[in-house]
Scaffold this motif. Sequence first.
Motif, PDB file in Angstrom:
ATOM      1  N   ALA A 114     -84.630  26.504  76.998  1.00 21.38           N
ATOM      2  CA  ALA A 114     -84.476  27.398  75.848  1.00 21.38           C
ATOM      3  C   ALA A 114     -84.850  28.823  76.234  1.00 21.38           C
ATOM      4  O   ALA A 114     -84.165  29.779  75.864  1.00 21.38           O
ATOM      5  N   GLY A 115     -85.924  28.939  77.024  1.00 27.65           N
ATOM      6  CA  GLY A 115     -86.353  30.259  77.455  1.00 27.65           C
ATOM      7  C   GLY A 115     -85.322  30.918  78.345  1.00 27.65           C
ATOM      8  O   GLY A 115     -85.024  32.105  78.225  1.00 27.65           O
ATOM      9  N   MET A 116     -84.738  30.125  79.221  1.00 29.05           N
ATOM     10  CA  MET A 116     -83.717  30.641  80.138  1.00 29.05           C
ATOM     11  C   MET A 116     -82.522  31.178  79.350  1.00 29.05           C
ATOM     12  O   MET A 116     -82.015  32.273  79.606  1.00 29.05           O
ATOM     13  N   ILE A 117     -82.105  30.380  78.361  1.00 28.08           N
ATOM     14  CA  ILE A 117     -80.969  30.798  77.548  1.00 28.08           C
ATOM     15  C   ILE A 117     -81.324  32.027  76.721  1.00 28.08           C
ATOM     16  O   ILE A 117     -80.516  32.949  76.593  1.00 28.08           O
ATOM     17  N   THR A 118     -82.563  32.036  76.203  1.00 28.69           N
ATOM     18  CA  THR A 118     -82.975  33.189  75.406  1.00 28.69           C
ATOM     19  C   THR A 118     -82.958  34.456  76.247  1.00 28.69           C
ATOM     20  O   THR A 118     -82.477  35.500  75.814  1.00 28.69           O
ATOM     21  N   ASP A 119     -83.489  34.331  77.484  1.00 30.09           N
ATOM     22  CA  ASP A 119     -83.465  35.479  78.385  1.00 30.09           C
ATOM     23  C   ASP A 119     -82.053  35.997  78.560  1.00 30.09           C
ATOM     24  O   ASP A 119     -81.788  37.194  78.521  1.00 30.09           O
ATOM     25  N   LYS A 125     -80.182  39.482  77.511  1.00 28.18           N
ATOM     26  CA  LYS A 125     -79.465  40.312  78.467  1.00 28.18           C
ATOM     27  C   LYS A 125     -78.063  40.593  77.929  1.00 28.18           C
ATOM     28  O   LYS A 125     -77.562  41.706  77.999  1.00 28.18           O
ATOM     29  N   LEU A 126     -77.467  39.530  77.355  1.00 26.88           N
ATOM     30  CA  LEU A 126     -76.114  39.646  76.840  1.00 26.88           C
ATOM     31  C   LEU A 126     -76.035  40.591  75.659  1.00 26.88           C
ATOM     32  O   LEU A 126     -75.147  41.428  75.586  1.00 26.88           O
ATOM     33  N   SER A 127     -76.970  40.431  74.741  1.00 23.96           N
ATOM     34  CA  SER A 127     -76.880  41.265  73.549  1.00 23.96           C
ATOM     35  C   SER A 127     -77.113  42.717  73.939  1.00 23.96           C
ATOM     36  O   SER A 127     -76.525  43.626  73.372  1.00 23.96           O
ATOM     37  N   PHE A 128     -77.957  42.922  74.962  1.00 25.84           N
ATOM     38  CA  PHE A 128     -78.127  44.280  75.460  1.00 25.84           C
ATOM     39  C   PHE A 128     -76.812  44.802  76.033  1.00 25.84           C
ATOM     40  O   PHE A 128     -76.390  45.913  75.750  1.00 25.84           O
ATOM     41  N   PHE A 129     -76.163  43.935  76.783  1.00 20.76           N
ATOM     42  CA  PHE A 129     -74.879  44.320  77.383  1.00 20.76           C
ATOM     43  C   PHE A 129     -73.866  44.685  76.305  1.00 20.76           C
ATOM     44  O   PHE A 129     -73.208  45.717  76.363  1.00 20.76           O
ATOM     45  N   SER A 130     -73.762  43.802  75.279  1.00 22.33           N
ATOM     46  CA  SER A 130     -72.714  44.092  74.302  1.00 22.33           C
ATOM     47  C   SER A 130     -73.104  45.290  73.443  1.00 22.33           C
ATOM     48  O   SER A 130     -72.237  46.038  73.007  1.00 22.33           O
TER      49      SER A 130
END
Lengths: 236, 165, 405
Positions: free
Chosen positions: C256-261, C265-270
């Motif tokens: 879960a932590g890995m996915i959250t990380d 990262k993704l939401s920052f990217f988008s």
Amino acid sequence: MKKNILELHEVSMFYGQVKALQNITFNVREGEWLAIMGSSGSGKTTLMNIIGCLNKATHGAVFLDGEKISRLNARDLTVIRRDKIGLIFQQFHLISYLTAVENVMIAQYYHSMADEKEALAALERVGLGHRGRHLPRQLSGGEQQRLCIARALINHPRLILADEPTGNLDEANQNTVMDIFHQLHKQGSTIVVVTHSPDVAAHAQRIVYLEFGRMVKDVQNAHPHGRAGAPAEAGR
Amino acid sequence: MKDFSWGGLIVAVLGLLIMASPAYFFPVCETMISTAAGGSAPMKCFWTGRAALGGGGMIAVSGFLLLLAKHPGVRLGLAFLPLCAGLLVILTSNLLIGVCPGAMMPCRMGTLPALSFFGFLAVLASGCIAVSAGRRMAALGGAIRRAGEKSGPYGEKGAENGERA
Amino acid sequence: MKKLTSWALIRQNLSRKPVRTGILAVIVFLFSFTLYCGTVIGQGLSQGTRTTAERLGADALFVPYGYDAKVQSSLLRGEPSSFYMDRRFSEEVRQEKGVEKVTAQLFIATLKASCCTLPVQLIGIDPETDFVVRPWMASAIDRPMRDDEVVVGSKIVGQVGDTLTLFGKELTIAARLEPTGMGFDTSVFLEIDRARRLLLASELGPRLNLPAGLDRNAFVSSTLIKAAPATDIKELVNRISQKYAAAYNLDFVVVAGMITDMAAKLSFFSRCIHVFSGVLWVLGALVMALVFSALIRERKKEFAVLRIIGASRSALGRIVMREALLVSLSGAFAGVAAAMLVTTLFNAYIGAVLDAPSLEPGPLYRLAAAAGALLLGLMTGPLACLPAMRKLGRIDAYIIMREEL
């Protein structure tokens, strides 16, 4: 007696303290050829703008074809100008990137519907039938003025209003243009020409003289420059 | 827009991009495969890269020639060169030679799409040049015909008539 | 007969000034291009992340100390790696309270496989305990895997029934998997004991550098745990690592932590992409507004002439508006078309460059993104020319005339 196409009653135009026109009153009958003469600063351009529905007088009443235009708003003036007046300018005011026939058609387009055949016929009448596909810059000054006339005539205006129509032309072209005016006059068109040139004014039946914004003379021209005998077989 | 003369520059740049893609921007696979005989041989994508070098060079040269050519007839003819070469680049990388089959191999991920993309743009650009040159050819033909009929390029006689009257 | 309409006027005018028209169109092009690419790539990444979470099905992974990052890149991107720990840990941890399922996997990085010249990730799975790979393998193969069979990820070359040569042994492809967007796509799966035997028998066997005390016949790479429902995973993981860390030298990754990380990262990217598109849009609209305002000033005389021959103010407005619309349309259309081409062609490349699991969004999503980018791009021109339109109101025929007479 023919009815009046244009009536001016006590027309004045003030720009603040400057009195450009004062109490101008005259009528133009149907089929008449009138010249408005005056030196620069006499107010003739102001008068032309008022008659041409390009501007409104500050005082007085103007009737065009029986309709009081002096109190109309800008939108209605545009409609009147489009439907009743054919304007001819010293600077031609053609659209540089449209061909001759397109310059005529654009006037048709804003009036009703563009019809190339009719536009070409109008060019033919002023002797430009073979120049329809050329751009204004490919035409000589005289040809551009004739194109401007063709555009003014295309919607069958009640009144042809010309501002120094020969101002930018040499003598030969000046004659050609005046020949066309004679032809139009003979066909019954009502023509008002604004000019400072006595030569041009001499073609008209009647001349109104302006000086410092006042009408000083209104005379019948007993012997108009008789070129009617040699109407322009323009460009055939 | 009339003669689209800067189109040659676009074509030339695209040609250079096609040439440079397999070598620099989207390199093909570097590894060699070992053959049954014990030697080693480059993979398919290497040869596609070589073909792109040739096709791209042809596109670049014809782009430069298009920059120099003025006559619409010459331009029309010249434009077919990069058009066909662009098609060739697309065909060699996708069909005639192809690239390595592995989905994650650099040549399939990078080189193939790059060559297809630039090749497509080259075809598009040279197509535009060909069309505009073709139109100008037609216009020129019409002008010559009209001139023949009027015995003068602009039929000046008509104007003189009008002024004489 | 040639028709003369406002559109004809507009076309003539636009093609008369190709550089100006071109610059305006390029502005809209860049905006639409960025918007489409950003949206589609962002969506692809988030879809990839979601499937990673779904497919993995495990709550935590235990790996040898120091290999937590390695296992992540192996799972997410299929980067081949090899690391080893004792198999007994998976037996012992099964007894812990709160642990529902446990399975072990063995990762082997091949040096070379016949199918590919790039190294592949080989994953040995335990058919008896596996809950991570089996559920979605079942959709591809509905019987136990034979000893000489492998299952391959979607990006491994080869059809079902083809043979693959791994460590000199021929293995038959029993099934292929659906694309997952993560490392499983480039992995080859086989039975864990078989994998271990293959490894030991290969040229790597003698050189295999196993940590001290590891049984050559009972080593694995990672132990995956699924917690019982309503268990505090963090607490569980902490308890386990405290209890076994010393004995087995463990490290752990909470999925879960890995996915959250990654989601962060993704939401920052988008967000970056959308901020960038927004800035591009504002700048573009500003430039266009300036150009249109200059354009109206420059064409004052032409507009005055049109007014004189009877065009209403709204007719002039329509001309300017339609010019803006036509420019925007060509720019936006080309931008979206180019963006669609680029994202489709370079999909795999983009995923590799961004270093994240990526799945190309479905055609419906792409179509919607294209429509959105097209519409927003299309609006740019007309919106940008609104301020300039006020100038049109001030063009009064007679004023122009007076200036000239």
